[in-house]
Design an enzyme around this catalytic site. Structure first.
Site, mmCIF file in Angstrom:
data_model
loop_
_atom_site.group_PDB
_atom_site.id
_atom_site.type_symbol
_atom_site.label_atom_id
_atom_site.label_comp_id
_atom_site.label_asym_id
_atom_site.label_seq_id
_atom_site.Cartn_x
_atom_site.Cartn_y
_atom_site.Cartn_z
ATOM 1 N N TYR A 155 0.965 -1.274 0.002
ATOM 2 C CA TYR A 155 -0.018 -0.191 -0.034
ATOM 3 C C TYR A 155 1.056 1.258 0.178
ATOM 4 C CZ TYR A 155 -3.981 3.024 1.531
ATOM 5 O OH TYR A 155 -4.675 4.221 1.477
ATOM 6 N N LYS A 159 0.898 4.201 -2.878
ATOM 7 C CA LYS A 159 0.699 5.549 -2.657
ATOM 8 C C LYS A 159 1.834 6.384 -2.833
ATOM 9 C CE LYS A 159 -3.834 4.915 -1.909
ATOM 10 N NZ LYS A 159 -4.737 5.176 -2.756
HETATM 11 P P1 NAP Z 1 -13.555 1.797 0.429
HETATM 12 O O1 NAP Z 1 -14.596 2.317 1.246
HETATM 13 O O2 NAP Z 1 -13.093 0.435 0.445
HETATM 14 O O3 NAP Z 1 -14.291 2.282 -0.987
HETATM 15 C C1 NAP Z 1 -13.192 2.126 -2.110
HETATM 16 C C2 NAP Z 1 -14.069 1.699 -3.229
HETATM 17 O O4 NAP Z 1 -13.095 1.294 -4.541
HETATM 18 C C3 NAP Z 1 -14.804 0.610 -2.973
HETATM 19 O O5 NAP Z 1 -16.134 0.874 -3.381
HETATM 20 C C4 NAP Z 1 -14.174 -0.606 -3.868
HETATM 21 O O6 NAP Z 1 -15.102 -1.720 -4.119
HETATM 22 C C5 NAP Z 1 -13.536 0.412 -5.039
HETATM 23 N N1 NAP Z 1 -12.710 -0.628 -5.634
HETATM 24 C C6 NAP Z 1 -11.643 -1.401 -5.216
HETATM 25 N N2 NAP Z 1 -10.938 -1.966 -6.440
HETATM 26 C C7 NAP Z 1 -11.526 -1.354 -7.425
HETATM 27 C C8 NAP Z 1 -11.216 -1.618 -8.902
HETATM 28 N N3 NAP Z 1 -10.312 -2.334 -9.177
HETATM 29 N N4 NAP Z 1 -11.986 -0.651 -9.808
HETATM 30 C C9 NAP Z 1 -12.961 0.050 -9.469
HETATM 31 N N5 NAP Z 1 -12.991 0.362 -8.060
HETATM 32 C C10 NAP Z 1 -12.483 -0.462 -7.313
HETATM 33 O O7 NAP Z 1 -12.284 2.739 0.790
HETATM 34 P P2 NAP Z 1 -12.096 4.310 1.314
HETATM 35 O O8 NAP Z 1 -11.557 4.458 2.401
HETATM 36 O O9 NAP Z 1 -13.242 5.286 0.631
HETATM 37 O O10 NAP Z 1 -10.779 4.863 0.354
HETATM 38 C C11 NAP Z 1 -11.077 5.469 -0.813
HETATM 39 C C12 NAP Z 1 -9.690 6.031 -1.062
HETATM 40 O O11 NAP Z 1 -8.856 6.817 -0.141
HETATM 41 C C13 NAP Z 1 -8.557 4.840 -1.521
HETATM 42 O O12 NAP Z 1 -7.731 5.147 -2.512
HETATM 43 C C14 NAP Z 1 -7.861 4.745 -0.238
HETATM 44 O O13 NAP Z 1 -6.425 4.077 -0.465
HETATM 45 C C15 NAP Z 1 -7.631 6.261 0.164
HETATM 46 N N6 NAP Z 1 -7.281 6.438 1.575
HETATM 47 C C16 NAP Z 1 -8.445 6.081 2.280
HETATM 48 C C17 NAP Z 1 -7.957 6.248 3.849
HETATM 49 C C18 NAP Z 1 -8.966 5.908 4.884
HETATM 50 O O14 NAP Z 1 -8.529 6.154 6.043
HETATM 51 N N7 NAP Z 1 -10.071 5.587 4.727
HETATM 52 C C19 NAP Z 1 -6.792 6.965 4.095
HETATM 53 C C20 NAP Z 1 -5.989 7.316 3.061
HETATM 54 C C21 NAP Z 1 -6.164 6.897 1.892
HETATM 55 P P3 NAP Z 1 -15.059 -2.720 -3.358
HETATM 56 O O15 NAP Z 1 -16.107 -2.612 -2.531
HETATM 57 O O16 NAP Z 1 -15.052 -3.992 -4.124
HETATM 58 O O17 NAP Z 1 -13.987 -2.815 -2.353
#
Ligand code: NAP
Length: 248
Positions: A155, A159
């Site tokens: 990860y 990133k």
């Molecule tokens: P999340 O709730 O898991 O949502 C991510 C979405 O992306 C899900 O709907 C997921 O579908 C979809 N996805 C996964 N693989 C995919 C693919 N191959 N093609 C298209 N869509 C896909 O995550 P989130 O926390 O909202 O995170 C969103 C972004 O923010 C990510 O890039 C994450 O790394 C970043 N981020 C999050 C945090 C945090 O604390 N939450 C912190 C830093 C960065 P599925 O339901 O199949 O998984």
């Protein structure tokens, strides 16, 4: 008048979490919004939130790591909504474990979705934005890409790669008035972080100067700033949205 009146935005991984909040926030600012995720059916709630604002929603299924699906999705959005002004590369996954135990499969899955996906979508929209002589690409990175984290080699590498890709694309596209920036969230309350053990959550809370976890809309409001003209003179930058967890 909204900050994004008359604009068209595309948000990846928008079925839930941060992506859904971004799609809703951009629509509330006046943009028509295209949203994709692995399955179109998962996007109903997001599309409903976009349409509630009176804006158009275009929904399509797309695995961001598949070049053919990415190009077809972008072509469809441009045909349906007429242009493309904002791309938010948000889709991302985690497959956490310590380096010595990490399988090649888990390494490849995270790099393919988190980093290659950003490359594929950026490449696919670049031609349209260059032709328009305007565009804003916002990549959702992570503070982990800046500081590293035990148990997240794949990860963190993905990133960190997104941040380097952001700066390179910003340099390549600037002369065509296409800006590329990254947002680096800290700990945001979504399904991705809900699965962490309580002890790890409490440890992280202790490292956040503002004393609370972030909400998806904390990230969405920063994306809105980078998407629109309020940030017209900003490109190649990384803005951390982390309650002060990382101070560069
Ligand atoms: P999340 O709730 O898991 O949502 C991510 C979405 O992306 C899900 O709907 C997921 O579908 C979809 N996805 C996964 N693989 C995919 C693919 N191959 N093609 C298209 N869509 C896909 O995550 P989130 O926390 O909202 O995170 C969103 C972004 O923010 C990510 O890039 C994450 O790394 C970043 N981020 C999050 C945090 C945090 O604390 N939450 C912190 C830093 C960065 P599925 O339901 O199949 O998984």
């Amino acid at each position: 008048m909204g900050l994004l009146d008359g604009r068209v935005a595309l948000v990846t991984g928008a079925a839930r979490g941060i992506g859904q909040a971004i799609a809703a926030r951009l629509a509330a600012a006046g943009a028509d919004v295209a949203v994709c995720d692995l399955e179109a059916g998962w996007l109903e709630e997001t599309a409903g939130r976009i349409r509630q604002t009176g804006r158009r929603a275009e929904v399509f299924a797309c695995d961001v790591s598949r070049a053919d699906q990415v190009q077809a999705g972008v072509d469809r959005v441009v045909e349906a909504l007429g242009r493309l002004d904002v791309l938010v590369n948000n889709a991302g996954i985690t497959r956490d474990t310590f380096l010595v135990r990490m399988s090649e499969t888990d390494w490849d899955a995270v790099l393919n979705i988190n980093l290659k996906g950003v490359f594929l979508f950026t490449k696919a929209v670049a031609r349209t934005m260059i032709r328009q002589r305007s565009g804003s690409i916002v990549n959702i990175a992570s503070v982990i890409g800046l500081m590293g984290n035990a148990g997240q080699a794949n990860y963190a590498a993905s990133k960190g790669g997104v941040i380097a890709l952001t700066k390179t694309a910003a340099r390549e596209l600037a002369s065509r008035n296409v800006r590329v920036n990254a947002v680096a969230p800290g700990f945001i309350r979504t399904a991705m972080t809900d699965k962490l053990p309580e002890e790890a959550r409490q440890r992280m809370l202790g490292a956040i100067p503002l004393g609370r976890f972030g909400e998806p809309d904390d990230v969405a409001r920063t994306v809105l700033f980078l998407a629109g003209d309020e940030s017209a003179y900003i490109t190649g930058q990384v803005i951390s949205v982390c309650g002060g967890m990382v101070m560069a």
